[in-house]
Design an enzyme around this catalytic site. Sequence first.
Site, PDB file in Angstrom:
ATOM      1  N   HIS A   1      -0.221  -0.025  -2.212  1.00  0.00           N
ATOM      2  CA  HIS A   1      -0.880  -0.509  -3.459  1.00  0.00           C
ATOM      3  C   HIS A   1      -2.416  -0.661  -3.254  1.00  0.00           C
ATOM      4  O   HIS A   1      -3.280  -0.070  -3.823  1.00  0.00           O
ATOM      5  CB  HIS A   1      -0.407  -1.585  -3.939  1.00  0.00           C
ATOM      6  CG  HIS A   1      -0.695  -2.222  -5.078  1.00  0.00           C
ATOM      7  ND1 HIS A   1      -0.409  -2.354  -6.550  1.00  0.00           N
ATOM      8  CD2 HIS A   1      -1.925  -3.239  -5.461  1.00  0.00           C
ATOM      9  CE1 HIS A   1      -1.045  -2.890  -7.282  1.00  0.00           C
ATOM     10  NE2 HIS A   1      -1.759  -3.593  -6.638  1.00  0.00           N
ATOM     11  N   GLU A   2      -2.596  -1.338  -2.172  1.00  0.00           N
ATOM     12  CA  GLU A   2      -4.178  -1.734  -1.747  1.00  0.00           C
ATOM     13  C   GLU A   2      -4.955  -0.569  -1.560  1.00  0.00           C
ATOM     14  O   GLU A   2      -6.025  -0.653  -1.693  1.00  0.00           O
ATOM     15  CB  GLU A   2      -4.208  -2.871  -0.978  1.00  0.00           C
ATOM     16  CG  GLU A   2      -3.590  -4.409  -1.411  1.00  0.00           C
ATOM     17  CD  GLU A   2      -4.025  -4.648  -2.765  1.00  0.00           C
ATOM     18  OE1 GLU A   2      -5.412  -4.748  -2.857  1.00  0.00           O
ATOM     19  OE2 GLU A   2      -3.231  -5.471  -3.311  1.00  0.00           O
TER      20      GLU A   2
ATOM     21  N   HIS B   1      -6.364   1.137  -4.549  1.00  0.00           N
ATOM     22  CA  HIS B   1      -7.433   0.535  -4.914  1.00  0.00           C
ATOM     23  C   HIS B   1      -8.638   0.938  -4.032  1.00  0.00           C
ATOM     24  O   HIS B   1      -9.690   1.244  -4.658  1.00  0.00           O
ATOM     25  CB  HIS B   1      -7.367  -1.178  -4.785  1.00  0.00           C
ATOM     26  CG  HIS B   1      -6.788  -1.891  -5.860  1.00  0.00           C
ATOM     27  ND1 HIS B   1      -7.044  -1.558  -7.340  1.00  0.00           N
ATOM     28  CD2 HIS B   1      -5.630  -2.664  -5.973  1.00  0.00           C
ATOM     29  CE1 HIS B   1      -6.150  -2.237  -7.880  1.00  0.00           C
ATOM     30  NE2 HIS B   1      -5.374  -2.888  -7.142  1.00  0.00           N
TER      31      HIS B   1
ATOM     32  N   HIS C   1      -9.871   4.331  -4.933  1.00  0.00           N
ATOM     33  CA  HIS C   1     -10.663   4.205  -6.137  1.00  0.00           C
ATOM     34  C   HIS C   1     -12.040   3.860  -5.857  1.00  0.00           C
ATOM     35  O   HIS C   1     -12.961   4.281  -6.437  1.00  0.00           O
ATOM     36  CB  HIS C   1     -10.289   3.062  -7.192  1.00  0.00           C
ATOM     37  CG  HIS C   1     -10.438   3.111  -8.506  1.00  0.00           C
ATOM     38  ND1 HIS C   1      -9.900   2.247  -9.357  1.00  0.00           N
ATOM     39  CD2 HIS C   1     -11.153   3.997  -9.310  1.00  0.00           C
ATOM     40  CE1 HIS C   1     -10.527   2.582 -10.787  1.00  0.00           C
ATOM     41  NE2 HIS C   1     -11.279   3.789 -10.579  1.00  0.00           N
TER      42      HIS C   1
END
Length: 704
Positions: A496-497, A500, A503
């Site tokens: 998940h991180e 990010h 991104h």
Amino acid sequence: MKKSLITLFGATVLLWSCTQQTNNEKADMNPFLTAYQTKFNVPPFEKIKTEHFKTALEAGVEQQRAEIDEIVNKSDAPTFENTIEALDASGKLLSEVNNVFENLQSANTSDELQKVAKETSSMLSKHQDDMLLNEKLFNRIKAVYDQRETLNLDQEQKMLLEKTYKRFSRNGANLNDADKEKLRRINEKLAILALEFDENILAETNAFQLVIEDAGDLAGLPQTVIDGAANAATEVGLSGKWVFTVHKPSMIPFLQYSEKRELREKIFNAYINRGNNNNKNDNKLIAAREASLRAERAQLLGYETHAGYVLEENMARSPKNVYSFLDEVKEPAMKMAEQEAIELQKLIDREGGAFSLKPWDWWFYAEKLKKQQYDLDEALLRPYFKLENVQHGMFEVANKLYGLQFNQLTDVPVYHPEVETFEVLEASGSHVGILYMDFYPRASKGGGAWMTSFRKQSKKEGVNVPPVISMVMNFSKPTADKPALLSYDEVLTMFHEFGHALHGLLSDCNYTTLSGTSVPRDFVELPSQIMENWAADPEVLKMYAKHFKTGEPIPQALIEKIRNSSKFNQGFATIEYLAACYLDMDWHTLTDTTQQNTIEFENASMQRIGLIPQIVVRYRSPYFSHIFAGGYSSGYYSYLWAEILDADAFEAFKETSLYDKETARMFRENILSRGGTENPVEMYKKFRGREPEKEAMLKRKGLI
């Protein structure tokens, strides 16, 4: 993911100049104000001392103030270049310093650093208000905005102009002088309260220890959990004993496996009462004050509620839409949770337990029931999730999707010895950015997991300024005879991180204001949550899930058990989360600015949604840092909102192939690289060819 407490306009270009120092005469000077060279221009952490921050922040404020004065005092008519672009490029030094300062506050704080934060909070709040309420500056911005249709701007320029204008108009630029002063006072108070809230939670989390002296009280705990507790005891000078804390890597396994019900109750209650102990770290009054001040500020700015103010800029648009969305999911999820509670009570009864299911029992009996129904024990999975293997698998996925390479560095400064650093490269070998990874809990680090930036991507005079990104987590530590072995949930968190981080790393924007994760709160979780789909995919699991002793890939039988149990306990997980979403929205749809009784307000909120007594809201108000110390006020719903996006987006890969190059290219070009340069709905439609559909998310959760 965490959001900075303040948002400044400064464009971060290069953190430090490349002028080489040839002697040590400036070694003790402030590195923020001196031309030090570091590889890849990362922060020179080894030279930064706590006392440097206040001076550097003050210097940064003065520098940006001078830059703003230069903009507003220009004799030339306002243009996009001399006003909007100039504003975006201002505050370079302040951004550099503040990025390091705020990140260290979260990941490696100290009493001294917290003291500096309090000393500078009012100054930074005042500086931000001085910009946002600068009438001459706003008049120039408005002059450009009013002629926007005739300026022949490209899409990114149009968005920068629109966001700049809205940021000023939404933050008081149109108020009269008396109301501007009132707004300043509110902003200053809120900045200080948020700092205090976060500090109190860290202190409360670090204050609790469950010390076990009798080995009999370890009944039911896996050996890896026992070893971790022994290590924790040694670290605090209690060798020969076992220490458990309310850090989740310690607490969750205890709740899952400990046969000592009274001890489960003790650690669970310690966790849910953080900030609610009527001591110097109590957060009840702070939360109530923040909600009251936010309501007052929203009304001052012309909005009915704080949520109305925030959501105007999000995909959801309004509180009504958020509540409708939550209600739609709550009905089937509550039925599922109620049935799960019945099943757990039946298990308690079958085992002869003469008690009713309580919140501190849920994890324990859910783990038992999962083992009975699916023959799946969390302890059987951990040996296959060695942290380094998960990390390698994560990098491999990014390589297969985007051609990225990750080369570990050992010659760049880090802010803590545990931090790992990687250079990220394109398939061609060209530099993308730097990635820091910080894995383990410590007293100086906040709880949870997040991605942040030491430097956001931008372009200066057409030349790319690469990002410096950080992933911060709190995972189970290695022990004397075992490496760090993650739980399945921790694996998902890591992916998940990393989403990010991608991104931020793959951003390809001109302006810092728009780059990377500078997108609406209910869109920012798409890049992170879609990565969890690869983490759980059987093909990917076989690639990285290897037994830490034998190196054998995870057996197909275990993969099937993971898949078969994917909907297990989803009622609990969804309702626990939804309850926090409702609590967030209830706090921020207040129209009455009267200060509430925090616990009474929370209880009433939970009663309205019919939260069953066996489940406690995921974040109670006194430790709901997302909304009272972070950037998620009126936005905690965004994780679920983004689940619609990520489930639908991953369907695009399932319709082709897991690593389909064209689909990956479309996702990178239309989502990851674009930052906030366009309306997120339009960006998603360019990727998917249509608007997102929610069926994939509802099916994944077993709600339809």
